[in-house]
Write a protein that holds these residues in place. Structure first.
Motif, PDB file in Angstrom:
ATOM      1  N   CYS A 372       0.816  -1.221   0.000  1.00  0.00           N
ATOM      2  CA  CYS A 372       0.000   0.000   0.000  1.00  0.00           C
ATOM      3  C   CYS A 372       0.844   1.263   0.000  1.00  0.00           C
ATOM      4  O   CYS A 372       0.361   2.345  -0.356  1.00  0.00           O
ATOM      5  N   ILE A 373       2.120   1.157   0.387  1.00  0.00           N
ATOM      6  CA  ILE A 373       2.991   2.332   0.360  1.00  0.00           C
ATOM      7  C   ILE A 373       3.098   2.891  -1.064  1.00  0.00           C
ATOM      8  O   ILE A 373       3.271   4.100  -1.261  1.00  0.00           O
ATOM      9  N   SER A 374       2.936   2.022  -2.044  1.00  0.00           N
ATOM     10  CA  SER A 374       2.966   2.469  -3.442  1.00  0.00           C
ATOM     11  C   SER A 374       1.827   3.423  -3.762  1.00  0.00           C
ATOM     12  O   SER A 374       1.891   4.161  -4.749  1.00  0.00           O
ATOM     13  N   ASN A 375       0.782   3.384  -2.918  1.00  0.00           N
ATOM     14  CA  ASN A 375      -0.385   4.239  -3.151  1.00  0.00           C
ATOM     15  C   ASN A 375      -0.374   5.494  -2.290  1.00  0.00           C
ATOM     16  O   ASN A 375      -1.366   6.231  -2.267  1.00  0.00           O
ATOM     17  N   PHE A 376       0.720   5.721  -1.581  1.00  0.00           N
ATOM     18  CA  PHE A 376       0.823   6.935  -0.787  1.00  0.00           C
ATOM     19  C   PHE A 376       0.809   8.153  -1.707  1.00  0.00           C
ATOM     20  O   PHE A 376       1.127   8.062  -2.895  1.00  0.00           O
ATOM     21  N   SER A 377       0.497   9.274  -1.122  1.00  0.00           N
ATOM     22  CA  SER A 377       0.481  10.526  -1.882  1.00  0.00           C
ATOM     23  C   SER A 377       1.874  10.846  -2.414  1.00  0.00           C
ATOM     24  O   SER A 377       2.891  10.546  -1.778  1.00  0.00           O
ATOM     25  N   THR A 378       1.910  11.464  -3.571  1.00  0.00           N
ATOM     26  CA  THR A 378       3.195  11.869  -4.151  1.00  0.00           C
ATOM     27  C   THR A 378       3.810  13.044  -3.396  1.00  0.00           C
ATOM     28  O   THR A 378       4.890  13.520  -3.766  1.00  0.00           O
ATOM     29  N   THR A 379       3.156  13.495  -2.321  1.00  0.00           N
ATOM     30  CA  THR A 379       3.751  14.539  -1.483  1.00  0.00           C
ATOM     31  C   THR A 379       4.856  13.976  -0.602  1.00  0.00           C
ATOM     32  O   THR A 379       5.653  14.745  -0.053  1.00  0.00           O
ATOM     33  N   LEU A 380       4.930  12.638  -0.463  1.00  0.00           N
ATOM     34  CA  LEU A 380       5.897  12.032   0.452  1.00  0.00           C
ATOM     35  C   LEU A 380       7.330  12.324   0.017  1.00  0.00           C
ATOM     36  O   LEU A 380       7.721  12.063  -1.117  1.00  0.00           O
ATOM     37  N   LEU A 381       8.114  12.869   0.958  1.00  0.00           N
ATOM     38  CA  LEU A 381       9.515  13.215   0.691  1.00  0.00           C
ATOM     39  C   LEU A 381      10.492  12.281   1.398  1.00  0.00           C
ATOM     40  O   LEU A 381      11.546  11.969   0.859  1.00  0.00           O
ATOM     41  N   HIS A 382      10.164  11.869   2.627  1.00  0.00           N
ATOM     42  CA  HIS A 382      11.059  11.035   3.419  1.00  0.00           C
ATOM     43  C   HIS A 382      10.330   9.768   3.857  1.00  0.00           C
ATOM     44  O   HIS A 382       9.292   9.845   4.521  1.00  0.00           O
ATOM     45  N   LEU A 383      10.867   8.618   3.511  1.00  0.00           N
ATOM     46  CA  LEU A 383      10.361   7.332   3.983  1.00  0.00           C
ATOM     47  C   LEU A 383      11.541   6.577   4.583  1.00  0.00           C
ATOM     48  O   LEU A 383      12.443   6.133   3.865  1.00  0.00           O
ATOM     49  N   VAL A 384      11.547   6.463   5.913  1.00  0.00           N
ATOM     50  CA  VAL A 384      12.687   5.866   6.610  1.00  0.00           C
ATOM     51  C   VAL A 384      12.167   4.772   7.540  1.00  0.00           C
ATOM     52  O   VAL A 384      11.411   5.051   8.477  1.00  0.00           O
ATOM     53  N   MET A 385      12.589   3.516   7.279  1.00  0.00           N
ATOM     54  CA  MET A 385      12.089   2.355   8.031  1.00  0.00           C
ATOM     55  C   MET A 385      13.244   1.459   8.472  1.00  0.00           C
ATOM     56  O   MET A 385      13.090   0.249   8.607  1.00  0.00           O
ATOM     57  N   GLU A 386      14.391   2.020   8.702  1.00  0.00           N
ATOM     58  CA  GLU A 386      15.597   1.236   8.999  1.00  0.00           C
ATOM     59  C   GLU A 386      15.544   0.573  10.378  1.00  0.00           C
ATOM     60  O   GLU A 386      14.803   0.996  11.265  1.00  0.00           O
ATOM     61  N   GLU A 387      16.366  -0.461  10.525  1.00  0.00           N
ATOM     62  CA  GLU A 387      16.557  -1.160  11.804  1.00  0.00           C
ATOM     63  C   GLU A 387      15.246  -1.670  12.390  1.00  0.00           C
ATOM     64  O   GLU A 387      14.852  -1.362  13.510  1.00  0.00           O
ATOM     65  N   ASN A 388      14.545  -2.483  11.574  1.00  0.00           N
ATOM     66  CA  ASN A 388      13.360  -3.197  12.020  1.00  0.00           C
ATOM     67  C   ASN A 388      13.498  -4.661  11.603  1.00  0.00           C
ATOM     68  O   ASN A 388      14.607  -5.134  11.360  1.00  0.00           O
ATOM     69  N   LYS A 389      12.378  -5.356  11.528  1.00  0.00           N
ATOM     70  CA  LYS A 389      12.387  -6.765  11.128  1.00  0.00           C
ATOM     71  C   LYS A 389      11.437  -6.985   9.951  1.00  0.00           C
ATOM     72  O   LYS A 389      10.730  -7.991   9.867  1.00  0.00           O
ATOM     73  N   ILE A 390      11.437  -6.000   9.048  1.00  0.00           N
ATOM     74  CA  ILE A 390      10.530  -6.024   7.907  1.00  0.00           C
ATOM     75  C   ILE A 390      11.095  -6.952   6.832  1.00  0.00           C
ATOM     76  O   ILE A 390      12.288  -6.878   6.516  1.00  0.00           O
ATOM     77  N   TRP A 391      10.228  -7.837   6.302  1.00  0.00           N
ATOM     78  CA  TRP A 391      10.700  -8.743   5.267  1.00  0.00           C
ATOM     79  C   TRP A 391       9.885  -8.563   3.983  1.00  0.00           C
ATOM     80  O   TRP A 391       9.067  -7.671   3.876  1.00  0.00           O
ATOM     81  N   GLY A 392      10.147  -9.443   3.029  1.00  0.00           N
ATOM     82  CA  GLY A 392       9.476  -9.327   1.735  1.00  0.00           C
ATOM     83  C   GLY A 392      10.265  -8.461   0.772  1.00  0.00           C
ATOM     84  O   GLY A 392      11.430  -8.133   1.000  1.00  0.00           O
ATOM     85  N   ARG A 393       9.630  -8.077  -0.301  1.00  0.00           N
ATOM     86  CA  ARG A 393      10.286  -7.330  -1.367  1.00  0.00           C
ATOM     87  C   ARG A 393       9.973  -5.837  -1.290  1.00  0.00           C
ATOM     88  O   ARG A 393       8.945  -5.441  -0.754  1.00  0.00           O
ATOM     89  N   ILE A 394      10.876  -5.063  -1.854  1.00  0.00           N
ATOM     90  CA  ILE A 394      10.574  -3.637  -2.032  1.00  0.00           C
ATOM     91  C   ILE A 394       9.448  -3.567  -3.061  1.00  0.00           C
ATOM     92  O   ILE A 394       9.589  -4.122  -4.157  1.00  0.00           O
ATOM     93  N   PRO A 395       8.323  -2.930  -2.728  1.00  0.00           N
ATOM     94  CA  PRO A 395       7.198  -2.911  -3.674  1.00  0.00           C
ATOM     95  C   PRO A 395       7.587  -2.353  -5.034  1.00  0.00           C
ATOM     96  O   PRO A 395       8.292  -1.344  -5.128  1.00  0.00           O
ATOM     97  N   ILE A 396       7.112  -3.003  -6.085  1.00  0.00           N
ATOM     98  CA  ILE A 396       7.397  -2.540  -7.442  1.00  0.00           C
ATOM     99  C   ILE A 396       6.896  -1.115  -7.642  1.00  0.00           C
ATOM    100  O   ILE A 396       7.515  -0.304  -8.328  1.00  0.00           O
ATOM    101  N   GLY A 397       5.775  -0.803  -6.990  1.00  0.00           N
ATOM    102  CA  GLY A 397       5.171   0.517  -7.159  1.00  0.00           C
ATOM    103  C   GLY A 397       5.849   1.624  -6.383  1.00  0.00           C
ATOM    104  O   GLY A 397       5.336   2.755  -6.349  1.00  0.00           O
TER     105      GLY A 397
END
Length: 553
Positions: A372-397
């Motif tokens: 769903c992050i691929s559907n965020f508003s194009t106003t987004l400038l900073h997306l920082v999610m470091e040092e967690n336990k997130i898995w899976g792929r970087i969304p294509i979108g």
């Protein structure tokens, strides 16, 4: 007898005539009155004030001379009736000097503002003689010493702004006597001691700003009485204890900022309900524990939410109703459970059209990187999610976020390739994805990121050749590609980036061939790492041209 009566009538006529000529506005005889000349006490006080100014780059004080009535001097305003000085406003004029004690002689002064200059030394004690003073603004100067203990003599004060100076000592208890005060700011000074409970007596107070001092102690419960308070900022002090629960009941609060202290405790479950107008809420960098209140979702006016640097845990509630959110900072907590569902709250933000900053680093968030992050508003400038336990792929979108400037996803458990669509993020300046399980090749489209200054893809399973398109990233300052399975020769286009000045780390890969002679163009580079590869041949003769090089491995 007749002559005597005639003389008497003439005398009466003269008196009437003089009375006529002395009527207000009819000085037909040209007889200057003391009112027209102006009050000499005020003029002398202003001249004494001028005498203490030793720097006047803009020469604004040149108008303060005898050829012009003092009521027309730059920054001076007089009352119409008595020609007494009511305002002295000399803001942002590059004036340097000290404050004359004669300022206390301007007994009709209502507004005194010297903001944005370089006045120094102490506030003169004579200021307490300004019994009509309503506004005192000395912001952004170099004023030192303590807050005058007799400032309470200016009992009509409604506004006191002395932030951005060098004040020392404690906040005087007597300030609680200034019952008309609406605005009080001593931010950015060196005040110590505690917040006086007497400030709770300021029933008209709307703004209390004490940011960046050395204030300690606790937040007094008496502040709960400030029912008109809309701006409360005590950031970056050494305040401890807990926030009195009743402080969260101040229903007119718009700005609530207590970050950078040692405050403990938890947040009340009805937080947003009791602060319906809050648009800036910051408790950053304290020791607050417990859960983020579910009721925060009702704070429909919220623009900035800062919870970072605490001990918060558990789930993040739905943020769906917070459609005005500009920035969410939740980093450096214990949020999440390390499993699926931790990031569901992100999908409640897809309809937000104002979000620019989202920082979730250093938590316990698990689960798949949400599509769903691929559907965020194009106003987004900073997306920082470091040092967690997130898995899976970087969304294509991810490429839909075309205005993204910072993407930080390092130190997670991400796998799969870097999407080709990453090349659509042409405003990206920082891309950190180190210490994951990313594989595949570095997409050629990465060369479209011409604004990129920092690239970190170290410690992954990336394969294939280094794309020569990286040579298009003409603003790169540092690049880390170490500890991957990259092979083939080093493209000379990469070594021909004159912007590279911090570090270029290609170590611990399977790179082959000679070190290209283009390396001599890295004249500003400090660190160059190419060890643990399969390079051959001799070092280029002109490697000595890299005059800034401090480390070569």
């Amino acid at each position: 007898m007749v002559a005597s009566n005639s003389r008497f009538l003439v005398y009466i006529e003269v008196i009437i005539l003089l009375s006529y000529f002395s009527l207000p506005g009819l000085n037909l005889l040209g007889l200057a009155s003391p009112v027209v000349r102006g009050n000499d006490i005020d003029r002398q006080a202003l001249l004494h004030f001028k005498s203490k100014i030793i720097g006047d780059q803009l020469k604004v004080m040149e108008s303060w001379n005898s050829s012009i009535h003092f009521c027309h001097w730059h920054g001076v305003t007089c009352g119409r009736r008595h020609q007494r000085v009511t305002k002295l406003e000399l803001e942002y004029l590059k004036l340097t000097g000290s404050l004359s004690p004669y300022i206390g002689n301007l007994s009709f002064l209502r507004e005194f503002s010297l903001a944005g200059n370089n006045f120094y030394n102490q506030i003169p004690r004579e200021i307490d003689r300004l019994r009509r003073l309503e506004i005192l603004i000395l912001t952004n100067n170099s004023i030192s010493g303590e807050i005058p203990s007799n400032l309470s003599g200016c009992f009509k004060l409604t506004e006191v702004e002395i932030e951005g100076n060098q004040l020392t000592g404690e906040i005087p208890t007597f300030l609680g006597l200034l019952s008309n005060l609406k605005y009080l700011s001593f931010a950015y000074n060196s005040l110590r001691g505690s917040i006086p409970p007497s400030l709770g007596n300021l029933s008209s107070l709307e703004t209390l700003a004490l940011t960046r001092n050395s204030i300690s102690g606790i937040i007094p419960e008496a502040l709960e009485q400030l029912t008109d308070l809309s701006y409360f900022s005590i950031d970056d002090n050494a305040i401890s204890g807990t926030v009195p629960v009743t402080m969260f009941n101040l229903s007119n609060i718009i700005i609530f900022s207590i970050g950078g202290n040692k405050i403990q405790g938890t947040l009340p479950s009805d937080l947003a309900i009791t602060m319906p107008y809050v648009n800036f809420f910051s408790v950053r960098e304290n020791q607050i524990s417990g859960k983020i209140p579910v009721s925060i979702s009702n704070a429909s006016n919220l623009h900035i939410l800062q919870f970072e640097g605490n001990r918060l845990d558990g789930d993040v509630p739905s943020l769906e109703k917070l459609d005005k959110l500009f920035a969410i900072l939740l980093d450096a907590n214990h949020l999440g459970h390390g499993g699926e569902g931790d990031l569901h709250f992100l999908c409640t933000l897809v309809n937000n059209t104002k979000l620019e900053v989202l920082v979730l680093s250093e938590n316990n968030f698990g689960g798949v990187f949400p599509e769903c992050i691929s559907n965020f508003s194009t106003t987004l400038l900073h997306l920082v999610m470091e040092e967690n336990k997130i898995w899976g792929r970087i969304p294509i979108g991810i490429g839909n976020l075309i205005n993204l400037e910072v993407l930080g996803i390092s130190q997670n458990q991400l796998s799969g390739p870097i999407p080709i669509d990453i090349g659509r993020l042409q405003k990206l300046t920082i891309f950190y994805a180190r210490i994951n399980f990313l594989n595949g090749t570095i997409p050629y489209s990465i060369g479209n990121l011409t604004m990129l200054t920092k690239l970190a893809l170290d410690f992954n399973n990336l394969q294939g050749n280094l794309p020569s398109s990286l040579g298009e990233c003409q603003n790169l300052l540092e690049m880390g590609l170490s500890y991957n399975n990259l092979g083939g020769p080093i493209p000379p286009q990469i070594l021909g980036l004159p912007s590279m000045s911090i570090s270029l780390d290609l170590s611990s890969n399977n790179l082959t061939g000679d070190l290209p002679v283009a390396v001599e163009q890295l004249k500003h580079l400090s660190e160059f790492h190419v060890s643990q590869n399969r390079l051959s041949g001799l070092l280029p003769n002109k490697l000595g041209n890299c005059v800034s090089l401090e480390k070569l491995f």
